[in-house]
Design an enzyme around this catalytic site. Structure first.
Site, PDB file in Angstrom:
ATOM      1  CG  ASP A 197      35.347  70.807   3.391  1.00 56.20           C
ATOM      2  OD1 ASP A 197      34.424  71.546   3.671  1.00 56.20           O
ATOM      3  OD2 ASP A 197      35.733  70.512   2.295  1.00 56.20           O
ATOM      4  CD  GLU A 221      32.891  74.674  -0.616  1.00 55.28           C
ATOM      5  OE1 GLU A 221      32.338  75.535  -1.939  1.00 55.28           O
ATOM      6  OE2 GLU A 221      33.955  75.069  -0.650  1.00 55.28           O
TER       7      GLU A 221
HETATM    8 ZN    ZN Z   1      34.385  78.110   1.171  1.00 55.78          ZN
END
Ligand code: ZN
Length: 388
Positions: A77, A143
């Site tokens: 992501d 994340e």
């Molecule tokens: Zn990163």
């Protein structure tokens, strides 16, 4: 789909073309699934949920059934691009110009994932398609967001099915200026809190009838900012408490407020744990408050504890490989923000080594093709040493 083989530039370019802004999968995990399956990995795709948060897709892939087991961890992501017109190359085009690959996620961290995949595929091709142990990829799509449906759940899921990891390399872009200048072996902890001072509301012209909480707030804030929390430790800089907002919210000019608040964040080192840190801050606040100021601290829950990976043959091998390939002896660092390493460290020793972080989250995020080639060579040689 084209066949990327073990070329990190093609792998990185293809990943950059997937618009995987958190929490969207954007085709990035599907792409990795195809590539890794093609190389003989067993691939699992999991979607994790949490009330109040978007569902997020994740991937776990493994080849080999025996120890030692090396895990490559990372996230596909990315943060939003910002205004695409501000970019010299479209943020999700994966353009290469003058030896530089452009795109959101180029260094944070699709580029490093491409290098890991390229290194693993090349290693397998050179070793009859099987590692002398196990290689896995633990890749999340959560994340850059609130990180509740990503690595933390992926690790738990893996542990429940009996996966045992011996070592992990996380590919965050921790190099400061040039590839090979820094390896991260630890991260500071992070703890948020709100200092709340209670007073008594009243007319500003009759202060003796009121109790202005601003006086107490200033006094306690000063006390908490004045003295460092520690002097630093062998592996960490001194811990730091930073106030980020003062909130009274008083819209009028003739009213003494009844309450005043200040938000703060502490980045703390291994001189502390959560309990001792809170006790230290509260002791200082209490000393400054005396019996005049009515105060409390509302502590927020935190899942970002401090950690440091002890030096071992594994960390030694990673450091020496970086030196051999790049010609630079990396600085052992524990600075900067937190990362998913804070979850991984509960399962196995983790080191962080990826690309150079200068353009992460910025307009025109980019990586020199030469860096992709060199990072792939680092990972490739680590695999040889690890299974040698
Ligand atoms: Zn990163």
């Amino acid at each position: 789909m084209n066949r990327p083989g073990s070329d990190p530039v093609i792998l990185a370019r293809d990943l950059l073309r997937c618009p995987s802004v958190t929490p969207a999968e954007g085709g990035a995990l599907a792409y990795l699934e195809t590539v890794l399956k093609g190389a003989g990995f067993t691939v699992h795709r999991m979607t994790f949920s949490e009330p109040g948060a978007a569902d997020v897709e994740n991937l776990y892939a493994r080849i080999g059934t025996t120890a030692p087991h090396l895990m490559f961890a990372g996230h596909t992501d990315v943060v939003p691009s910002g205004d695409p017109k501000s970019w010299s190359h479209a943020p999700f085009a994966g353009d290469v110009a003058d030896g530089v690959l452009f795109g959101r996620g180029a260094v944070d961290m699709k580029g490093a994932i491409a290098c890991k995949v390229a290194a693993a595929l090349d290693y397998l091709a050179a070793n009859g398609g099987k590692p002398k142990g196990s290689i896995s990829f633990l890749i999340t799509g959560d994340e850059e967001g609130i990180a509740v449906n990503g690595t933390i759940k992926l690790l738990k899921w893996a542990a429940e099915r009996g996966e045992k990891f011996d070592h992990c390399i996380l590919g965050e872009p921790g190099n400061v200026d040039i590839l090979g200048d820094t390896i991260k072996l630890g991260r500071r902890g992070s703890q948020n809190g709100v200092l709340v001072i209670s007073g008594k509301q009243g007319h500003v012209a009759y202060p003796h009838r009121a109790d202005n909480p601003v006086r107490g707030l200033v006094k306690l804030m000063t006390a908490l900012m004045d003295e460092p929390l520690d002097k630093g430790s062998d592996h960490f800089d001194p811990s730091n408490l930073e106030f980020t907002s003062i909130d009274i919210g008083n819209p009028t000019v003739n009213l003494i407020p009844g309450e005043a608040r200040a938000r703060f964040n502490i980045r703390f080192n291994d001189c502390h744990n959560y309990a001792s840190l809170k006790a230290l801050v509260e002791k200082r606040a209490a000393a400054a408050a005396g019996d005049k100021v009515r105060w409390r601290i509302d502590w927020e829950p935190s899942n970002a504890d401090v950690f440091y990976t002890k030096p071992s043959a594994f960390t030694e091998a990673v450091v020496s490989t970086i030196a051999e390939v790049t010609g630079r002896k990396p600085k052992l660092s524990s600075s900067g923000g937190t990362s998913d390493a804070r979850f991984i460290k509960d399962y196995c020793p983790v080191v962080e080594f990826g690309l150079v972080g200068q353009t992460m989250h910025a307009i025109d995020e980019q990586v020199p093709v030469a860096d992709l080639t060199q990072l792939t060579a680092v990972y490739r040689r680590i695999l040889d040493k690890y299974f040698g």
